[in-house]
Design a protein around this motif. Sequence first.
Motif, PDB file in Angstrom:
ATOM      1  N   SER A  98       0.827  -1.213   0.000  1.00  0.00           N
ATOM      2  CA  SER A  98       0.000   0.000   0.000  1.00  0.00           C
ATOM      3  C   SER A  98       0.856   1.255   0.000  1.00  0.00           C
ATOM      4  O   SER A  98       0.467   2.283  -0.573  1.00  0.00           O
ATOM      5  N   LYS A 107      -7.186  -2.664  -3.687  1.00  0.00           N
ATOM      6  CA  LYS A 107      -7.215  -2.044  -2.364  1.00  0.00           C
ATOM      7  C   LYS A 107      -7.086  -3.151  -1.320  1.00  0.00           C
ATOM      8  O   LYS A 107      -7.957  -4.008  -1.209  1.00  0.00           O
ATOM      9  N   GLU A 110      -9.955  -3.675   1.129  1.00  0.00           N
ATOM     10  CA  GLU A 110     -11.313  -3.697   0.572  1.00  0.00           C
ATOM     11  C   GLU A 110     -11.559  -4.802  -0.445  1.00  0.00           C
ATOM     12  O   GLU A 110     -12.707  -5.196  -0.659  1.00  0.00           O
TER      13      GLU A 110
END
Length: 325
Positions: A98, A107, A110
């Motif tokens: 990230s 993500k 997510e």
Amino acid sequence: MRTALLFTAGLTAAAVALPALAEYPDKPVTIIVPFAAGGPTDKVARDLAEALRKPLGGTIIIENVGGVGGTLGANKVAKASPDGYTLLLHHIGLASASALYRNLPYKTLEDFEYLGMVNEVPMTLIGRPNLPAANYAELAKWMEANKGQINLANAGVGSASHLCGLLFQSAVKIDMTTVPYKGTAPAMNDLLGSQVDIMCDQTTNTSGQIESGKVKAYAVMSSKRLSSGPLAKLPTADESGLKGFNLAVWHGLYAPKGTPKAVVDKVNTALRAALKDADFHKRQEALGAVIVNDARLAPAEHKKFVEAEINKLTPVIKAAGQYAD
């Protein structure tokens, strides 16, 4: 009438879906390893697959999708059908990506269902065989006297050794020349040949060289010493004077976001059983790995842990300015 027909159709669809779900898995399950075959994460995945087969009740295939620090394989799983037949076995790199990659195609928090943690592999701090320091206290003095001249090897951007190196430099407050390689093997070769000075890497990659005396070993970067194996006598970083330094390469299991809860629960139950397998324990112990046996086995706690790791690693990576496209 229209409402009644829709309701009836919904019941019929549910009746069809439930037996199919109950039969999961009714075809091979693929575990994607986002690194090359033969590496430490690949070894963990293959050992885990063997232990998972019986409790999960199906065939498990390992597929290696290496490249870009593990992000290619992770993205393949993130974009896969959420049916439980494509899973991901990843390590701490899932958390560091990230911050490391400006254009990450998924993500982290997510796009996956978190299935549970697997193990933790401690990191070790090692040096070239002719380094004039017999222990960490002497190494600390040597580093202080050689600021600006220290070469720190790693296995490439996003690797566990890269992360450990960044954290180590931050902890000792000494900038070093980072030398990235295309894998642990070439980095280790240059360390053995005294082309670089030090490296921080996981026990799966260093225990053999330490045991044979081919490198200098200074500390294991865990909260406590290893309980068995060739590194049992190696002091922790904290014991050696590097207070509070604790880093392990953890592995976890993931599925695409939207995978049915019943499938998530079944894989989690199978994972818990696999982690109790005696043969799996023996294989992991030989690698210096510690099987996870705490709250992080639960999907929700697994996700909380990864989020905490992201928050811990991101400031260090950003401060170092070591990004990848």
